[in-house]
Design a protein around this motif. Structure first.
Motif, PDB file in Angstrom:
ATOM      1  N   ARG A  73      11.352  16.320  31.149  1.00 37.19           N
ATOM      2  CA  ARG A  73      10.146  16.137  31.962  1.00 37.19           C
ATOM      3  C   ARG A  73      10.353  14.988  32.947  1.00 37.19           C
ATOM      4  NH1 ARG A  73       6.629  17.010  28.409  1.00 37.19           N
ATOM      5  NH2 ARG A  73       6.790  15.046  27.324  1.00 37.19           N
ATOM      6  N   GLU A  74      10.908  13.879  32.467  1.00 41.00           N
ATOM      7  CA  GLU A  74      11.173  12.734  33.340  1.00 41.00           C
ATOM      8  C   GLU A  74      12.178  13.099  34.438  1.00 41.00           C
ATOM      9  OE1 GLU A  74       9.959   9.568  33.638  1.00 41.00           O
ATOM     10  OE2 GLU A  74       8.410  10.307  32.283  1.00 41.00           O
ATOM     11  N   ALA A  75      13.247  13.804  34.067  1.00 39.93           N
ATOM     12  CA  ALA A  75      14.260  14.202  35.061  1.00 39.93           C
ATOM     13  C   ALA A  75      13.663  15.141  36.096  1.00 39.93           C
ATOM     14  CB  ALA A  75      15.443  14.857  34.359  1.00 39.93           C
ATOM     15  N   ALA A  76      12.825  16.075  35.663  1.00 35.69           N
ATOM     16  CA  ALA A  76      12.190  17.019  36.589  1.00 35.69           C
ATOM     17  C   ALA A  76      11.277  16.296  37.561  1.00 35.69           C
ATOM     18  CB  ALA A  76      11.421  18.084  35.807  1.00 35.69           C
ATOM     19  N   ILE A  77      10.505  15.347  37.059  1.00 37.04           N
ATOM     20  CA  ILE A  77       9.596  14.594  37.923  1.00 37.04           C
ATOM     21  C   ILE A  77      10.382  13.735  38.908  1.00 37.04           C
ATOM     22  CG2 ILE A  77       7.861  12.742  37.928  1.00 37.04           C
ATOM     23  CD1 ILE A  77       6.799  14.023  35.289  1.00 37.04           C
ATOM     24  N   GLU A  78      11.436  13.089  38.426  1.00 33.19           N
ATOM     25  CA  GLU A  78      12.286  12.286  39.313  1.00 33.19           C
ATOM     26  C   GLU A  78      12.914  13.152  40.401  1.00 33.19           C
ATOM     27  OE1 GLU A  78      12.939   8.995  39.636  1.00 33.19           O
ATOM     28  OE2 GLU A  78      11.337   8.695  38.185  1.00 33.19           O
ATOM     29  N   TRP A  79      13.357  14.355  40.032  1.00 35.39           N
ATOM     30  CA  TRP A  79      13.945  15.285  41.004  1.00 35.39           C
ATOM     31  C   TRP A  79      12.910  15.687  42.052  1.00 35.39           C
ATOM     32  CZ3 TRP A  79      12.829  20.659  41.559  1.00 35.39           C
ATOM     33  CH2 TRP A  79      13.628  21.305  42.494  1.00 35.39           C
ATOM     34  N   LEU A  80      11.686  16.018  41.605  1.00 30.84           N
ATOM     35  CA  LEU A  80      10.618  16.375  42.542  1.00 30.84           C
ATOM     36  C   LEU A  80      10.371  15.258  43.547  1.00 30.84           C
ATOM     37  CD1 LEU A  80       7.925  18.046  40.260  1.00 30.84           C
ATOM     38  CD2 LEU A  80       9.199  19.143  42.081  1.00 30.84           C
ATOM     39  N   ILE A  81      10.277  14.052  43.054  1.00 31.37           N
ATOM     40  CA  ILE A  81       9.961  12.909  43.918  1.00 31.37           C
ATOM     41  C   ILE A  81      11.121  12.591  44.855  1.00 31.37           C
ATOM     42  CG2 ILE A  81       9.505  10.421  43.920  1.00 31.37           C
ATOM     43  CD1 ILE A  81       8.017  10.906  41.226  1.00 31.37           C
ATOM     44  N   SER A  82      12.325  12.468  44.303  1.00 27.49           N
ATOM     45  CA  SER A  82      13.458  12.024  45.120  1.00 27.49           C
ATOM     46  C   SER A  82      13.909  13.057  46.141  1.00 27.49           C
ATOM     47  CB  SER A  82      14.627  11.615  44.231  1.00 27.49           C
ATOM     48  OG  SER A  82      15.103  12.731  43.523  1.00 27.49           O
ATOM     49  N   SER A  83      13.716  14.353  45.854  1.00 31.72           N
ATOM     50  CA  SER A  83      14.131  15.379  46.812  1.00 31.72           C
ATOM     51  C   SER A  83      12.958  15.925  47.612  1.00 31.72           C
ATOM     52  CB  SER A  83      14.864  16.512  46.090  1.00 31.72           C
ATOM     53  OG  SER A  83      14.000  17.142  45.170  1.00 31.72           O
ATOM     54  N   ASP A  84      11.786  15.317  47.447  1.00 28.81           N
ATOM     55  CA  ASP A  84      10.584  15.691  48.194  1.00 28.81           C
ATOM     56  C   ASP A  84      10.256  17.175  48.040  1.00 28.81           C
ATOM     57  OD1 ASP A  84       8.410  15.010  49.721  1.00 28.81           O
ATOM     58  OD2 ASP A  84       9.412  15.345  51.637  1.00 28.81           O
ATOM     59  N   GLN A  85      10.337  17.651  46.805  1.00 26.02           N
ATOM     60  CA  GLN A  85      10.030  19.053  46.515  1.00 26.02           C
ATOM     61  C   GLN A  85       8.541  19.217  46.246  1.00 26.02           C
ATOM     62  OE1 GLN A  85      12.210  21.654  46.434  1.00 26.02           O
ATOM     63  NE2 GLN A  85      13.811  20.250  47.099  1.00 26.02           N
ATOM     64  N   PRO A  86       7.997  20.389  46.546  1.00 27.08           N
ATOM     65  CA  PRO A  86       6.596  20.629  46.172  1.00 27.08           C
ATOM     66  C   PRO A  86       6.500  20.805  44.655  1.00 27.08           C
ATOM     67  CG  PRO A  86       7.557  22.605  47.114  1.00 27.08           C
ATOM     68  CD  PRO A  86       8.581  21.506  47.265  1.00 27.08           C
ATOM     69  N   ILE A  87       5.367  20.484  44.104  1.00 27.41           N
ATOM     70  CA  ILE A  87       5.182  20.572  42.653  1.00 27.41           C
ATOM     71  C   ILE A  87       5.391  22.000  42.162  1.00 27.41           C
ATOM     72  CG2 ILE A  87       3.470  20.308  40.799  1.00 27.41           C
ATOM     73  CD1 ILE A  87       2.408  17.900  42.331  1.00 27.41           C
ATOM     74  N   GLN A  88       5.085  22.990  43.005  1.00 27.54           N
ATOM     75  CA  GLN A  88       5.248  24.392  42.623  1.00 27.54           C
ATOM     76  C   GLN A  88       6.714  24.765  42.395  1.00 27.54           C
ATOM     77  OE1 GLN A  88       3.705  23.327  45.358  1.00 27.54           O
ATOM     78  NE2 GLN A  88       1.555  23.894  45.147  1.00 27.54           N
ATOM     79  N   ALA A  89       7.658  23.942  42.846  1.00 29.73           N
ATOM     80  CA  ALA A  89       9.078  24.256  42.666  1.00 29.73           C
ATOM     81  C   ALA A  89       9.421  24.396  41.186  1.00 29.73           C
ATOM     82  CB  ALA A  89       9.949  23.183  43.310  1.00 29.73           C
ATOM     83  N   LEU A  90       8.739  23.641  40.334  1.00 27.69           N
ATOM     84  CA  LEU A  90       9.000  23.729  38.895  1.00 27.69           C
ATOM     85  C   LEU A  90       8.546  25.064  38.307  1.00 27.69           C
ATOM     86  CD1 LEU A  90       7.971  20.157  37.720  1.00 27.69           C
ATOM     87  CD2 LEU A  90      10.269  21.053  38.038  1.00 27.69           C
ATOM     88  N   GLU A  91       7.618  25.746  38.974  1.00 29.03           N
ATOM     89  CA  GLU A  91       7.095  27.020  38.467  1.00 29.03           C
ATOM     90  C   GLU A  91       7.824  28.225  39.046  1.00 29.03           C
ATOM     91  OE1 GLU A  91       3.109  26.586  39.788  1.00 29.03           O
ATOM     92  OE2 GLU A  91       2.591  25.147  38.228  1.00 29.03           O
TER      93      GLU A  91
END
Length: 141
Positions: A73-91
């Motif tokens: 969960r922490e790695a996914a959130i860090e990836w979202l933030i650092s690569s400026d991905q939309p939150i929907q990318a995880l879904e």
């Protein structure tokens, strides 16, 4: 007159090095004479070389981080933030497929570099266009 700093420094070193070093030491200034700069660089390299002998690169399998839901969960959130991905990318289904595939890796995951990924994308696109051209190729007699 020459306004080049390097020429001036070479002149200072050749003709006035003693006075220059004495002045630099009195005002606590790091000497910029070419010879002094080379000596500092050589000393820094020597220090680095001795450190390099003691360091060794770990294999991918040695660096595998044990899985926990919290760590993921922490790695996914860090990836979202650092690569400026939309939150929907995880879904996204392809993201989930990629994570499931990586989860079966026994010795870690080797992520393709930028050039290799670009080449693969271009090849996939060419194959898609060729297939599409064949499918749309309709002959009328």
């Amino acid at each position: 007159l020459v306004d080049e700093v390097s020429t001036l420094r070479r002149h200072l070193e050749a003709a006035h090095s003693g006075r220059y070093r004495k002045w630099a030491e009195s005002v606590k200034y790091k000497s910029k004479l070419p010879g002094d700069v080379k000596k500092r660089k050589a000393a820094a390299e020597a220090a680095t070389r001795t450190l390099d002998r003691d360091l060794k690169e770990m294999k991918t399998s040695e660096r595998v981080i044990p899985y926990t839901d919290n760590a993921f969960r922490e790695a996914a959130i860090e990836w979202l933030i650092s690569s400026d991905q939309p939150i929907q990318a995880l879904e996204h289904p392809k993201f989930k497929e990629m994570i499931d595939l990586a989860g079966h890796a026994k010795n870690g995951v080797k992520i393709p570099g930028r050039k290799r990924a670009r080449t693969a994308i271009m090849q996939k696109f060419k194959t898609y266009l060729t297939t599409l051209r064949v499918r749309l190729n309709v002959r009328t007699f």
